[in-house]
Design an enzyme around this catalytic site. Structure first.
Site, PDB file in Angstrom:
ATOM      1  N   LYS A  80       9.769  19.403 -10.281  1.00 42.96           N
ATOM      2  CA  LYS A  80      10.824  18.796  -9.459  1.00 42.96           C
ATOM      3  C   LYS A  80      11.669  17.791 -10.253  1.00 42.96           C
ATOM      4  O   LYS A  80      12.823  17.552  -9.916  1.00 42.96           O
ATOM      5  CB  LYS A  80      10.218  18.094  -8.244  1.00 42.96           C
ATOM      6  CG  LYS A  80       9.666  19.035  -7.198  1.00 42.96           C
ATOM      7  CD  LYS A  80       9.220  18.223  -6.004  1.00 42.96           C
ATOM      8  CE  LYS A  80       8.523  19.064  -4.975  1.00 42.96           C
ATOM      9  NZ  LYS A  80       8.209  18.290  -3.773  1.00 42.96           N
ATOM     10  N   ASP A 119      13.613  16.955   1.292  1.00 47.76           N
ATOM     11  CA  ASP A 119      12.473  16.309   1.975  1.00 47.76           C
ATOM     12  C   ASP A 119      12.913  15.183   2.897  1.00 47.76           C
ATOM     13  O   ASP A 119      12.417  15.056   4.022  1.00 47.76           O
ATOM     14  CB  ASP A 119      11.483  15.737   0.948  1.00 47.76           C
ATOM     15  CG  ASP A 119      10.541  16.799   0.418  1.00 47.76           C
ATOM     16  OD1 ASP A 119      10.395  17.851   1.063  1.00 47.76           O
ATOM     17  OD2 ASP A 119       9.957  16.568  -0.662  1.00 47.76           O
TER      18      ASP A 119
HETATM   19  P1  NAP Z   1       1.984  11.851  -4.583  1.00 42.95           P
HETATM   20  O1  NAP Z   1       3.323  11.627  -5.175  1.00 42.95           O
HETATM   21  O2  NAP Z   1       0.875  12.365  -5.427  1.00 42.95           O
HETATM   22  O3  NAP Z   1       1.514  10.450  -3.905  1.00 42.95           O
HETATM   23  C1  NAP Z   1       0.253  10.373  -3.275  1.00 42.95           C
HETATM   24  C2  NAP Z   1       0.140   9.039  -2.540  1.00 42.95           C
HETATM   25  O4  NAP Z   1      -1.061   9.054  -1.770  1.00 42.95           O
HETATM   26  C3  NAP Z   1       0.045   7.841  -3.467  1.00 42.95           C
HETATM   27  O5  NAP Z   1       0.646   6.722  -2.847  1.00 42.95           O
HETATM   28  C4  NAP Z   1      -1.477   7.638  -3.566  1.00 42.95           C
HETATM   29  O6  NAP Z   1      -1.850   6.301  -3.868  1.00 42.95           O
HETATM   30  C5  NAP Z   1      -1.881   7.933  -2.148  1.00 42.95           C
HETATM   31  N1  NAP Z   1      -3.265   8.351  -1.999  1.00 42.95           N
HETATM   32  C6  NAP Z   1      -3.841   9.505  -2.442  1.00 42.95           C
HETATM   33  N2  NAP Z   1      -5.141   9.547  -2.076  1.00 42.95           N
HETATM   34  C7  NAP Z   1      -5.384   8.382  -1.396  1.00 42.95           C
HETATM   35  C8  NAP Z   1      -6.560   7.847  -0.767  1.00 42.95           C
HETATM   36  N3  NAP Z   1      -7.709   8.504  -0.758  1.00 42.95           N
HETATM   37  N4  NAP Z   1      -6.439   6.645  -0.160  1.00 42.95           N
HETATM   38  C9  NAP Z   1      -5.258   5.969  -0.140  1.00 42.95           C
HETATM   39  N5  NAP Z   1      -4.136   6.440  -0.730  1.00 42.95           N
HETATM   40  C10 NAP Z   1      -4.199   7.620  -1.344  1.00 42.95           C
HETATM   41  O7  NAP Z   1       2.077  12.859  -3.359  1.00 42.95           O
HETATM   42  P2  NAP Z   1       3.339  13.132  -2.391  1.00 42.95           P
HETATM   43  O8  NAP Z   1       4.152  14.219  -2.963  1.00 42.95           O
HETATM   44  O9  NAP Z   1       3.962  11.827  -2.041  1.00 42.95           O
HETATM   45  O10 NAP Z   1       2.576  13.759  -1.128  1.00 42.95           O
HETATM   46  C11 NAP Z   1       1.766  12.946  -0.303  1.00 42.95           C
HETATM   47  C12 NAP Z   1       1.339  13.728   0.928  1.00 42.95           C
HETATM   48  O11 NAP Z   1       2.502  14.135   1.637  1.00 42.95           O
HETATM   49  C13 NAP Z   1       0.586  15.042   0.625  1.00 42.95           C
HETATM   50  O12 NAP Z   1      -0.440  15.163   1.577  1.00 42.95           O
HETATM   51  C14 NAP Z   1       1.633  16.114   0.807  1.00 42.95           C
HETATM   52  O13 NAP Z   1       1.067  17.355   1.206  1.00 42.95           O
HETATM   53  C15 NAP Z   1       2.438  15.501   1.944  1.00 42.95           C
HETATM   54  N6  NAP Z   1       3.827  15.999   2.015  1.00 42.95           N
HETATM   55  C16 NAP Z   1       4.199  16.598   3.173  1.00 42.95           C
HETATM   56  C17 NAP Z   1       5.489  17.068   3.289  1.00 42.95           C
HETATM   57  C18 NAP Z   1       5.893  17.752   4.563  1.00 42.95           C
HETATM   58  O14 NAP Z   1       6.880  18.484   4.545  1.00 42.95           O
HETATM   59  N7  NAP Z   1       5.207  17.510   5.659  1.00 42.95           N
HETATM   60  C19 NAP Z   1       6.411  16.910   2.237  1.00 42.95           C
HETATM   61  C20 NAP Z   1       5.984  16.264   1.075  1.00 42.95           C
HETATM   62  C21 NAP Z   1       4.667  15.812   0.972  1.00 42.95           C
HETATM   63  P3  NAP Z   1      -1.835   5.760  -5.385  1.00 42.95           P
HETATM   64  O15 NAP Z   1      -0.385   5.513  -5.713  1.00 42.95           O
HETATM   65  O16 NAP Z   1      -2.623   4.522  -5.329  1.00 42.95           O
HETATM   66  O17 NAP Z   1      -2.456   6.840  -6.217  1.00 42.95           O
END
Ligand code: NAP
Length: 293
Positions: free
Chosen positions: A75, A111
């Site tokens: 991305k 998004d």
């Molecule tokens: P990302 O860039 O990898 O960021 C992950 C985030 O989650 C970070 O802030 C991380 O904290 C935190 N995290 C991970 N495990 C954790 C835990 N056990 N306890 C507390 N915090 C935790 O991922 P992303 O792309 O933002 O995606 C995040 C979520 O959104 C995923 O589940 C993804 O499937 C979902 N999502 C959904 C859509 C949709 O269309 N519905 C679109 C995009 C993403 P740290 O910074 O401390 O590591």
């Protein structure tokens, strides 16, 4: 609605590139939309190795495909191959949708728009003047923070396990959009009061996502109050522990399926130039929900 999609020599093509791509629901979503609308456009997915990204992009251009989605891990890297990138996508540092027009590549990030359309459609309200707490500081949090700021949120709180990442987003949003922001670590108790007082709470972390369904995004769940709106970007499971607790307290709760759906609809609109009528989009959402649940 019947889904019908017959591929012929005239069929146009859109696709997904990334690695991996096999788990993606985008082919189902976009082919459902084409089938329901009777548009002769087919969507497929290609796993692309890192060293082949440039040749894959050149190939898609040479083949005159309508456009493509980009997923993990490209991305950010894709931006270097584009002729133009939207302001929103540049702020997010990520492009997930590319349209090819006259051999030129235009990049977007759908998004944030997907989140905003889902939020408005499913809660019947917006962000103007509201206090918004976003838990998480990854790509989803960045998109949501930018959109909430663009749509007039009164104050945005970024709460994350790693506070430096929350600070980066808070500073980016206040510097670029002038919105009042504050960041906080989930290692400090201050987040508990913030979550208790905000109008809108959003989990944008992956905590609670299948198979780790016991997890919650903060060490201590807040005391929810029934006038709060609680949104979770996770859609598998459809009700995380975080949402279940909020629902018990009488909050309006929404999961991430709508965001997933609307970001796809927006990409579809970018590729086809169609402006899908809201009534049609609602029917499509119902069809998509039936397939996904
Ligand atoms: P990302 O860039 O990898 O960021 C992950 C985030 O989650 C970070 O802030 C991380 O904290 C935190 N995290 C991970 N495990 C954790 C835990 N056990 N306890 C507390 N915090 C935790 O991922 P992303 O792309 O933002 O995606 C995040 C979520 O959104 C995923 O589940 C993804 O499937 C979902 N999502 C959904 C859509 C949709 O269309 N519905 C679109 C995009 C993403 P740290 O910074 O401390 O590591």
């Amino acid at each position: 609605m019947e889904m019908e999609n017959k591929v012929t020599g005239k069929t146009k093509v859109v696709c997904l590139i990334g690695n991996p791509v096999e788990h993606s629901v985008s082919p189902v979503l976009h082919n459902t939309i084409s089938g329901c609308l009777g548009v002769d456009l087919v969507y497929t997915a290609f796993r692309v190795d890192k060293e082949c990204l440039e040749s894959a992009v050149k190939g898609l251009k040479a083949l005159n495909v309508v456009g493509f989605n980009v997923t993990v891990p490209y991305k950010k890297d894709i931006i270097g191959f584009l002729d133009h990138t939207s302001k929103e996508a540049l702020l997010m540092g990520a492009v997930n949708t590319v349209k090819i027009t006259d051999g030129r590549l235009y990049g977007y990030n759908t998004d944030a728009e997907g989140f905003s359309r889902s939020f408005k459609e499913e809660t019947g309200t917006g962000f103007a003047g509201k206090s918004v707490a976003i838990i998480g500081a990854g790509g989803a949090a960045r998109a949501i923070a930018i959109k909430a700021a663009m749509e007039g949120a009164g104050k945005i709180y970024l709460i994350n396990r790693t506070p430096e990442k929350a600070r980066d987003i808070a500073e980016m949003v206040s510097n670029n959009m002038g919105t009042s922001t504050q960041y906080c670590s989930t290692g400090e108790d201050a987040y508990i009061d913030i979550l208790a007082k905000c109008d809108i709470l959003i989990n944008s972390t992956s905590a609670g996502m299948f198979p780790h369904t016991d997890e919650v995004p903060v060490p201590r769940l807040p005391v929810f109050s029934k006038n709060q709106i609680v949104y979770d970007v996770i859609y598998n499971p459809s009700k995380t522990r975080f949402l279940a607790e909020a629902e018990k307290a009488g909050c309006k709760t929404v999961n991430g399926l709508g965001m997933l759906f609307y970001q796809g609809v927006y990409a579809y609109e970018i590729w086809t130039g169609m402006n899908l009528p809201e009534s049609k989009v609602r029917d499509l959402f119902q069809s998509f929900m039936r397939i996904k649940t």
